[in-house]
Design an enzyme around this catalytic site. Structure first.
Site, PDB file in Angstrom:
ATOM      1  N   ASP A  53      -6.360  -7.118   3.957  1.00  0.00           N
ATOM      2  CA  ASP A  53      -7.477  -6.445   3.298  1.00  0.00           C
ATOM      3  C   ASP A  53      -8.401  -7.482   2.662  1.00  0.00           C
ATOM      4  O   ASP A  53      -9.626  -7.444   2.822  1.00  0.00           O
ATOM      5  CB  ASP A  53      -6.945  -5.485   2.227  1.00  0.00           C
ATOM      6  CG  ASP A  53      -8.061  -4.808   1.469  1.00  0.00           C
ATOM      7  OD1 ASP A  53      -9.005  -4.323   2.122  1.00  0.00           O
ATOM      8  OD2 ASP A  53      -8.015  -4.788   0.225  1.00  0.00           O
ATOM      9  N   ASP A  92     -12.435  -9.084   4.174  1.00  0.00           N
ATOM     10  CA  ASP A  92     -13.711  -9.069   3.442  1.00  0.00           C
ATOM     11  C   ASP A  92     -14.293 -10.478   3.399  1.00  0.00           C
ATOM     12  O   ASP A  92     -15.504 -10.673   3.529  1.00  0.00           O
ATOM     13  CB  ASP A  92     -13.534  -8.550   2.004  1.00  0.00           C
ATOM     14  CG  ASP A  92     -13.841  -7.057   1.889  1.00  0.00           C
ATOM     15  OD1 ASP A  92     -13.656  -6.343   2.894  1.00  0.00           O
ATOM     16  OD2 ASP A  92     -14.259  -6.615   0.799  1.00  0.00           O
ATOM     17  N   LYS A 114       2.915 -15.656   2.121  1.00  0.00           N
ATOM     18  CA  LYS A 114       3.125 -16.369   0.853  1.00  0.00           C
ATOM     19  C   LYS A 114       4.619 -16.653   0.774  1.00  0.00           C
ATOM     20  O   LYS A 114       5.320 -16.212  -0.153  1.00  0.00           O
ATOM     21  CB  LYS A 114       2.611 -15.500  -0.304  1.00  0.00           C
ATOM     22  CG  LYS A 114       2.613 -16.167  -1.658  1.00  0.00           C
ATOM     23  CD  LYS A 114       1.562 -17.253  -1.829  1.00  0.00           C
ATOM     24  CE  LYS A 114       1.706 -17.955  -3.159  1.00  0.00           C
ATOM     25  NZ  LYS A 114       0.831 -19.152  -3.283  1.00  0.00           N
ATOM     26  N   TYR A 162       0.819  -1.211   0.000  1.00  0.00           N
ATOM     27  CA  TYR A 162       0.000   0.000   0.000  1.00  0.00           C
ATOM     28  C   TYR A 162       0.856   1.266   0.000  1.00  0.00           C
ATOM     29  O   TYR A 162       0.400   2.319  -0.438  1.00  0.00           O
ATOM     30  CB  TYR A 162      -0.906   0.034   1.236  1.00  0.00           C
ATOM     31  CG  TYR A 162      -2.215  -0.679   1.077  1.00  0.00           C
ATOM     32  CD1 TYR A 162      -2.260  -2.039   0.782  1.00  0.00           C
ATOM     33  CD2 TYR A 162      -3.418   0.006   1.235  1.00  0.00           C
ATOM     34  CE1 TYR A 162      -3.467  -2.689   0.651  1.00  0.00           C
ATOM     35  CE2 TYR A 162      -4.630  -0.651   1.105  1.00  0.00           C
ATOM     36  CZ  TYR A 162      -4.648  -1.991   0.815  1.00  0.00           C
ATOM     37  OH  TYR A 162      -5.850  -2.631   0.686  1.00  0.00           O
ATOM     38  N   ASP A 170      -3.110 -18.493   0.151  1.00  0.00           N
ATOM     39  CA  ASP A 170      -4.098 -19.133  -0.734  1.00  0.00           C
ATOM     40  C   ASP A 170      -4.835 -20.253   0.011  1.00  0.00           C
ATOM     41  O   ASP A 170      -6.068 -20.375  -0.085  1.00  0.00           O
ATOM     42  CB  ASP A 170      -3.452 -19.641  -2.032  1.00  0.00           C
ATOM     43  CG  ASP A 170      -2.167 -20.417  -1.816  1.00  0.00           C
ATOM     44  OD1 ASP A 170      -1.686 -20.495  -0.670  1.00  0.00           O
ATOM     45  OD2 ASP A 170      -1.632 -20.961  -2.805  1.00  0.00           O
TER      46      ASP A 170
END
Ligand code: IPM
Ligand code: MG
Length: 364
Positions: free
Chosen positions: A247, A251, A191, A141, A223
């Site tokens: 982020d 959700d 990851k 970000y 994942d």
């Protein structure tokens, strides 16, 4: 206690839910003998319209002078042009950076009477009570370089993902501190099979974990985590991860709670002492919902639960925070719903103001 709260209602339903949240805060003040004093400033689209920037300097100054910041939501279709040089989201990112709130706490609890509200099997979400700690002021970000260029192959763009161990460790420290007050399990998501920054996270995680032998810990690839989160969500306690993964996963986690409208968040920085984080930023996870703005039907519970987090994390008022959470629980148990929540037998649908009244009536 005398407390200064900086209000940033923002755009769309942000205005309505912030109003609901301050009514609850005032009711807490009456019940427990505290005084809340407010300033109100612009952020996001409304700030762009009024001042040409998503984060006016006065807004930052008001937040820095306050004990805590309560934000509604930012954004809307009228400011959505991807080519625009000023965008509402810049207000939010700039504020996070200015306040140094590096850890974003997003608790997801499934109220028993809302287990039917999710598109997942009710049996699967029963008992879900997890806390995502998302790194908030670093990673892709904020990494530089970022931007567009033109080269021999045509248009190009770059984003940069970097972390240093100080940024990683302070975020992990928050996660372990929380885990020790909860079920003592930390899941670090990365990851590491592909990204160097993830391998740093994993390395630092093992160092921090070694200081907390009483907390179980694991590392899970992002994942796989996307899958586990909807297959066996009740297995997780504290989930800690970098900015972009957090982020996305929050959700996804929101689906568990039945409605994005239910979820609160707290963004905190360095603690004054173990419990009090000055100038925390508190906001519901939902957006500005322009489609229902101004109609009085927005779910205020995410904002109201954010008030609970504010009382807890910025003011150390744990009894008052529990009173807010319990009032919300009782309202849901009594069958009250806003339109975003599944209705059914024994439920009654209320608007924003009536829902807020119902919470206030149960604040003891
Ligand atoms: C969030 C939002 C923001 C983010 C956007 C609005 C910039 O999605 O708080 O999760 O990506 O952090
Ligand atoms: Mg998001």
């Amino acid at each position: 206690m005398h407390v200064r709260v900086a209000l940033l209602p923002g755009d769309g339903i942000g205005v309505e839910v912030t109003n609901a949240a301050t009514r609850v805060l005032d009711a807490v003040g009456r019940e427990f003998g505290h005084q809340f004093e407010y300033t109100s400033d612009l952020i996001g689209g409304s700030a762009i319209d009024a001042a040409g920037t998503a984060l006016p300097a006065e807004t930052v100054a008001a937040c820095q002078a306050a004990d805590a910041v309560l934000l509604g939501a930012v954004g809307g279709p009228q400011w959505d042009n991807p080519k625009a040089s000023v965008r509402p989201e810049q207000g939010l990112l700039g504020l996070r950076a200015a306040l140094g709130v590096f850890a974003n706490l997003r608790p997801v609890r499934v109220h028993p009477s809302l287990a039917d509200a999710t598109p997942l099997k009710a049996s699967l979400v029963a008992g879900v009570d997890l806390m995502v700690v998302r790194e908030l002021t670093g990673g892709i970000y904020f990494g530089q370089p970022q931007g567009r260029s033109d080269g021999p192959q045509g248009r190009a763009a770059v984003d940069t993902l970097n972390y240093n161990e100080t940024e990683v460790r302070r975020c992990l420290d928050v996660a372990y501190h929380l885990a020790r007050q909860r079920r003592r399990k930390v899941t670090q998501v990365d990851k590491a099979n592909v990204l160097a920054s993830s391998r740093l996270w994993r390395e630092v995680h093992h160092e921090v974990a070694a200081h907390h032998p009483d907390v179980r810990h694991e590392d899970v690839l992002v994942d796989a985590m996307a899958m586990h989160l909807i297959r066996r969500p009740a297995d997780f306690d504290v989930i800690v991860t970098e900015n972009l993964f957090g982020d996305i996963l929050t959700d996804e986690a929101a689906v568990l709670a039945g409605s994005l409208g239910m979820l609160p968040s707290a963004s905190i920085g360095e603690a004054h002492n173990r419990h009090r984080h000055p100038r925390g930023l508190y906001e519901p996870v939902h957006g500005s919902a322009p489609d229902i703005a101004g109609r009085g039907i927005a779910n205020p519970l995410g904002a109201i639960l954010s008030v609970g987090l504010l009382l807890h994390h910025s003011l150390g008022l744990t009894t008052e925070a529990a009173a807010v959470e319990n009032a919300v629980d009782r309202v849901l148990t009594a069958g009250y719903r806003t339109p975003d929540l599944a209705s059914g037998e024994g439920t009654q649908t209320l608007g924003t103001t009536e829902m807020t009244d119902a919470v206030i009536a149960r604040l003891h």
